[in-house]
Motif scaffolding. Structure first.
Motif, PDB file in Angstrom:
ATOM      1  N   ALA A   1       4.751 -18.974 -10.135  1.00 13.82           N
ATOM      2  CA  ALA A   1       3.282 -18.525  -9.890  1.00 13.82           C
ATOM      3  C   ALA A   1       3.288 -17.459  -8.811  1.00 13.82           C
ATOM      4  N   LEU A   2       4.163 -17.612  -7.893  1.00 13.97           N
ATOM      5  CA  LEU A   2       4.233 -16.671  -6.689  1.00 13.97           C
ATOM      6  C   LEU A   2       4.735 -15.336  -7.215  1.00 13.97           C
ATOM      7  N   LEU A   3       5.792 -15.338  -8.202  1.00 15.28           N
ATOM      8  CA  LEU A   3       6.250 -14.285  -8.716  1.00 15.28           C
ATOM      9  C   LEU A   3       5.005 -13.478  -9.684  1.00 15.28           C
ATOM     10  N   VAL A   4       4.285 -14.207 -10.153  1.00 15.89           N
ATOM     11  CA  VAL A   4       3.308 -13.594 -10.838  1.00 15.89           C
ATOM     12  C   VAL A   4       2.472 -12.845 -10.003  1.00 15.89           C
ATOM     13  N   PHE A   5       1.994 -13.686  -8.900  1.00 17.29           N
ATOM     14  CA  PHE A   5       0.967 -13.130  -8.060  1.00 17.29           C
ATOM     15  C   PHE A   5       1.460 -11.827  -7.329  1.00 17.29           C
ATOM     16  N   TYR A   6       2.784 -11.820  -7.012  1.00 20.57           N
ATOM     17  CA  TYR A   6       3.349 -10.396  -6.391  1.00 20.57           C
ATOM     18  C   TYR A   6       3.361  -9.335  -7.302  1.00 20.57           C
ATOM     19  N   LEU A   7       3.869  -9.755  -8.741  1.00 17.97           N
ATOM     20  CA  LEU A   7       3.963  -8.489  -9.679  1.00 17.97           C
ATOM     21  C   LEU A   7       2.383  -7.934  -9.938  1.00 17.97           C
ATOM     22  N   LEU A   8       1.505  -8.886 -10.136  1.00 19.86           N
ATOM     23  CA  LEU A   8       0.083  -8.347 -10.432  1.00 19.86           C
ATOM     24  C   LEU A   8      -0.344  -7.665  -9.022  1.00 19.86           C
ATOM     25  N   PHE A   9      -0.035  -8.128  -7.998  1.00 20.24           N
ATOM     26  CA  PHE A   9      -0.791  -7.197  -6.712  1.00 20.24           C
ATOM     27  C   PHE A   9       0.082  -5.915  -6.822  1.00 20.24           C
ATOM     28  N   THR A  10       1.216  -5.928  -6.740  1.00 23.27           N
ATOM     29  CA  THR A  10       1.925  -4.724  -6.784  1.00 23.27           C
ATOM     30  C   THR A  10       1.443  -3.660  -7.977  1.00 23.27           C
ATOM     31  N   ARG A  11       1.007  -4.324  -9.046  1.00 22.95           N
ATOM     32  CA  ARG A  11       0.584  -3.316 -10.167  1.00 22.95           C
ATOM     33  C   ARG A  11      -0.924  -2.843  -9.711  1.00 22.95           C
ATOM     34  N   ILE A  12      -1.616  -3.779  -9.064  1.00 26.60           N
ATOM     35  CA  ILE A  12      -3.068  -3.198  -8.884  1.00 26.60           C
ATOM     36  C   ILE A  12      -2.804  -2.120  -7.915  1.00 26.60           C
ATOM     37  N   SER A  13      -1.828  -2.256  -6.774  1.00 28.14           N
ATOM     38  CA  SER A  13      -1.791  -1.500  -6.025  1.00 28.14           C
ATOM     39  C   SER A  13      -1.335   0.057  -6.296  1.00 28.14           C
ATOM     40  N   GLU A  14      -0.488  -0.253  -7.292  1.00 25.79           N
ATOM     41  CA  GLU A  14       0.138   1.054  -7.970  1.00 25.79           C
ATOM     42  C   GLU A  14      -0.975   1.826  -8.406  1.00 25.79           C
ATOM     43  N   ILE A  15      -1.969   1.317  -9.360  1.00 33.41           N
ATOM     44  CA  ILE A  15      -3.046   1.907  -9.767  1.00 33.41           C
ATOM     45  C   ILE A  15      -3.845   2.408  -8.928  1.00 33.41           C
ATOM     46  N   ALA A  16      -4.100   1.802  -7.607  1.00 33.15           N
ATOM     47  CA  ALA A  16      -5.220   2.255  -6.887  1.00 33.15           C
ATOM     48  C   ALA A  16      -4.597   3.281  -6.138  1.00 33.15           C
TER      49      ALA A  16
END
Lengths: 268, 241, 293
Positions: C254-269
């Motif tokens: 679950a943490l892995l998914v959280f961090y991957l999602l957070f990274t992706r959102i940051s990249e887009i922003a």
């Protein structure tokens, strides 16, 4: 017991040579410097090997991400995303877990649960992903003119890559790659801290630093010693990478070459 | 500063007793990861033998107490730095620790350390691989024995290591291993035990003798009227006094 | 949480899960998620301020100031963040209390260091010994923010220092020839233009910062990794209503998914931000934007 004896007994303790039992009294500065320094052997081992092996994979991954083949492109992009997007901490956890479950399959996998191989693989993949992204970025900004010039000389394929694309990519990526190398050496401290178990009290510098912090209940001596060693290591890395940077840039005109030069300002 | 709220021991005596000086609130530092001594219960609060004991001691010493958790590795540095006032975390009284902090009298008998291994396994104590949590008295014990020591950061991982064959056995406090052995058919305690470490006591700063005396008196009164023995029996921690 | 949760052992798996995931302990991990996000949100600008101060002093003409800036960058960058975290928070805490002690209790006669103990007068304690728990927590949180900001400020300083030198020199010379003072050149020409050069480095730093949050528990902030380890470890029925085996793997997933999602959102922003910053700049990217517009 003189300091020289301590160094003889514990200087190579982290790789299992010398006194078997760790010091139980005194906890002198000499003991702390010796053992923490001995642990640095592992930090350097992990850092150097991961960096060298990671460099090759990083180049491949960067080319893969830049390639026109959609399978290669997607695979490389996902590899980079997965390892750059998750904390190393979690990567260690999963790697250890996977290696453990592979163990019953075949005795070939036995050494993988030990840090010297298992953690090295994780660090190798991790740095390959980070450097791969840096190299990819550099690859994108290789000047068009350089490629056109190569074409004009009739170079193509491998020889164009080897003699033009690759050196230019490295030159552009080098400052960021230096940073990545520093980060990687720092990341090696996580190996025994949260990833892999320490066998027979053979650990890295942080392992011994926390050993002393636990025995003396005073964090203000062992951790600054650790910091001291790492500043030395970082200075070495910066120096070495600076030399390579000079070599990479040696064909450029003088004024654009000396960018990294330190200026000493005197009070005006 | 390592401290997070996990629940306050609100005591009914606060209104009647006015405290001068520093100890209007006594902050109790614990680890929260070592059942039955101390652990975090389903509600997210500190629970266990030491929670009940600590609350009772505070009531008897007429103190208002507050519970905080802290990582085991830095639990002593944070005490001497003044971030909480006591350590009540299953900490054995040892000479090394006693040089840095003061202990109250022990509130458990010395707890033997036991070995936990796979059921029916033969363990070689001189050449085998024994797991222990890093920076514990058990780890130090195995390091100086003939066996190969393998250290993990948390007690959970040491148990997992026995299960997956990384280690032949794990050495830890008997009170910690016993419930695990009872509930898991594949694991069993070995007959061999080691007597390392003294009893468990509360740690206080050396400069804080006033607080130490209060808790010493409270522990003595619980020993005298048998309530401490009842608590020890309830949580199945070693023999009584 | 739910009324049917009184006796979890009798529940079927779906209801059991619903109860299990809403225990007070699980609420703690959800809260810690916000703590981590809040910490990131406060740390990033603070680190940027440290970085800006570090970079501006490093390029100062006044040599001692420049040495301080360069030493800050070199030393903090040279040390693994984990080594800092292990002793820095206690050191900062003692430093603040010592300063308050010197100011508030000038008549204090006893030593501050009594053997191993660090003792300051009661009114100098931070926070005061009898203050409520949330003040202790907030103080601990702020110390963690400060520690993170000091460490990552050094990296940011390095990036900004490079960015300041990347601004074309002739722009600065032109400004000076127009009669601007040194500070005017700095604030009106250099600072607005340096961001576009700094952004790639800063976004990389942001990614590194996100991935440093699992070390928060070393700073006394109980973060998601702390709770994942605590919740995931095997639980015996004696100490919980919800006994289970070693579930750390699922929590870490679950943490892995959280961090991957957070990274992706940051990249887009960050990509969006880069496009905006490039606007009107004298760089290749800015030129390309101008042509397509």
């Amino acid at each position: 017991m003189s300091c020289w004896e301590t160094i003889a007994d514990y200087g190579l303790r982290s790789i299992g040579i010398g006194e078997r039992v760790l010091p139980r009294e005194g906890y002198t500065l000499c003991q702390q410097f010796t053992l923490i320094g001995s642990g640095m052997i592992w930090n350097i081992y992990f850092g150097v090997l991961a960096l060298c092996s990671g460099f090759l994979l990083a180049t491949a991954v960067a080319l893969g991400k830049a390639s026109k083949n959609p399978v290669l492109q997607k695979a490389s992009a996902w590899f980079i995303f997965l390892f750059r997007g998750s904390p190393l901490f979690i990567q260690f956890f999963f790697a250890y877990f996977v290696f453990l479950s592979l163990k019953p399959v075949s005795p070939i996998f036995d050494p993988f649960t030990s840090a010297w191989l298992g953690a090295l693989i994780v660090l190798f993949l991790n740095t390959a992903a980070y450097s791969g992204e840096i190299f990819y970025g550099a690859l994108q900004s290789v000047p068009r003119g350089d490629m056109e010039a190569a074409d004009a000389y009739g170079m193509s394929g491998w020889s164009r890559f080897k003699r033009v694309t690759w050196p230019t990519m490295l030159r552009l990526a080098w400052p960021a790659y230096t940073n990545e190398a520093i980060f990687l050496f720092h990341a090696t401290t996580l190996v025994y801290f949260s990833g892999f178990p320490a066998w027979q009290q053979r650990g890295d510098a942080l392992y011994y630093a926390s050993f002393f912090a636990d025995k003396t209940f005073n964090p203000f001596i062992p951790y600054p010693i650790l910091a001291f060693y790492f500043i030395l290591l970082t200075l070495c890395v910066i120096g070495l990478f600076g030399l390579i940077n000079r070599r990479l840039n040696r064909h450029l005109p003088q004024e654009s070459r000396t960018k990294m030069k330190l200026k000493l300002n005197i009070i005006r | 500063m390592k401290s997070i709220l996990l629940g306050t021991a609100a005591l009914a005596i606060t209104a009647t007793v006015a405290f001068a000086g520093s100890h209007s609130v006594v902050r109790m530092g614990t680890e929260g990861a070592y059942p039955p001594y101390n652990f975090i219960n389903d509600a997210g609060e500190v629970d266990g033998f030491e929670r009940e004991l600590g609350d009772e001691l505070c009531a008897r010493a007429e103190l208002t107490c507050e519970w905080v958790t802290n990582e085991w590795d830095s639990i002593i540095p944070n005490l001497v730095s003044g971030n909480y006032d006591t350590i009540i975390a299953g900490m054995s009284i040892t000479d090394e620790r006693d040089e840095v902090i003061d202990f109250t009298q022990n509130y458990t008998q010395p707890d033997p350390s036991s070995y936990l291994a796979l059921d029916g396994a033969e363990v070689d104590f001189d050449g085998g691989v024994i797991a222990a949590q890093a920076n514990t008295i058990q780890a130090a014990f195995i390091a100086s024995s003939g066996a190969t020591l393998v250290e993990f950061a948390t007690p959970d991982e040491t148990i997992a290591a026995v299960r997956n064959g990384e280690a032949d056995a794990v050495l830890a406090d008997d009170a910690y291993l016993r419930p695990i052995a009872e509930e898991n058919a594949d694991l069993a305690l070995l007959d061999k035990q080691e007597l390392i470490g003294g009893g468990v006591g509360m740690g206080v700063r050396e400069s804080d003798s006033e607080l130490k005396d209060k808790f010493n008196a409270a522990i003595q009164s619980m020993k005298d009227d048998g309530t401490l023995n009842a608590l020890l029996a309830k949580w199945e921690i070693g023999p009584g006094f | 949480m739910f009324s049917f949760c009184v006796d979890p052992a009798s529940l079927d798996s779906m209801a059991w899960m619903a109860c299990y995931l809403t225990t007070g302990k699980h609420m703690a991990i959800y809260t810690s998620l916000f703590t981590v996000l809040l910490l990131l949100a406060i740390t990033a600008p603070t680190a940027l301020v440290f970085g800006f101060l570090g970079a501006s002093s490093a390029r100062s003409d006044f040599a001692p100031l420049s040495w301080v800036g360069k030493a800050y960058i070199a030393i903090v960058r040279g040390v693994p963040d984990i080594a800092f975290f292990l002793f820095f928070v206690i050191a900062l805490d003692q430093f603040f209390e010592w300063i308050r002690h010197e100011i508030k209790c000038p008549d204090w006669e006893a030593d501050i260091w009594q053997g191993n103990d660090f003792v300051v007068c009661d009114i100098a304690k931070l926070p005061l010994g009898n203050s409520p728990q949330w003040m202790h927590e907030t103080y601990g949180f702020l110390l963690a923010v400060l520690t993170f900001a000091i460490v990552f400020g050094a990296f940011a300083a390095n990036v900004l220092y490079g960015a300041m030198r990347a601004v074309p020199h002739n722009q600065l010379e032109t400004a000076e020839s127009y009669g601007m003072t040194r500070s005017q050149v700095f604030w009106r020409i250099l600072v607005p233009q340096m961001w576009v050069f700094a952004l790639p480095g800063l976004s990389n730093l942001w990614m590194v910062l996100i991935k440093a949050t699992p070390l928060l528990f070393l700073l006394g902030v109980e973060d998601i990794v702390y709770w994942a380890r605590e919740l995931g470890g095997a639980k015996t029925a004696r100490f919980t209503d919800y006994p289970h085996g070693d579930w750390r793997m699922w929590y870490f997933l679950a943490l892995l998914v959280f961090y991957l999602l957070f990274t992706r959102i940051s990249e887009i922003a960050l990509d969006k931000l880069m496009i905006r910053l490039t606007h009107g700049q004298a760089t290749l990217g800015g030129e390309a934007q101008r042509k397509t517009a």
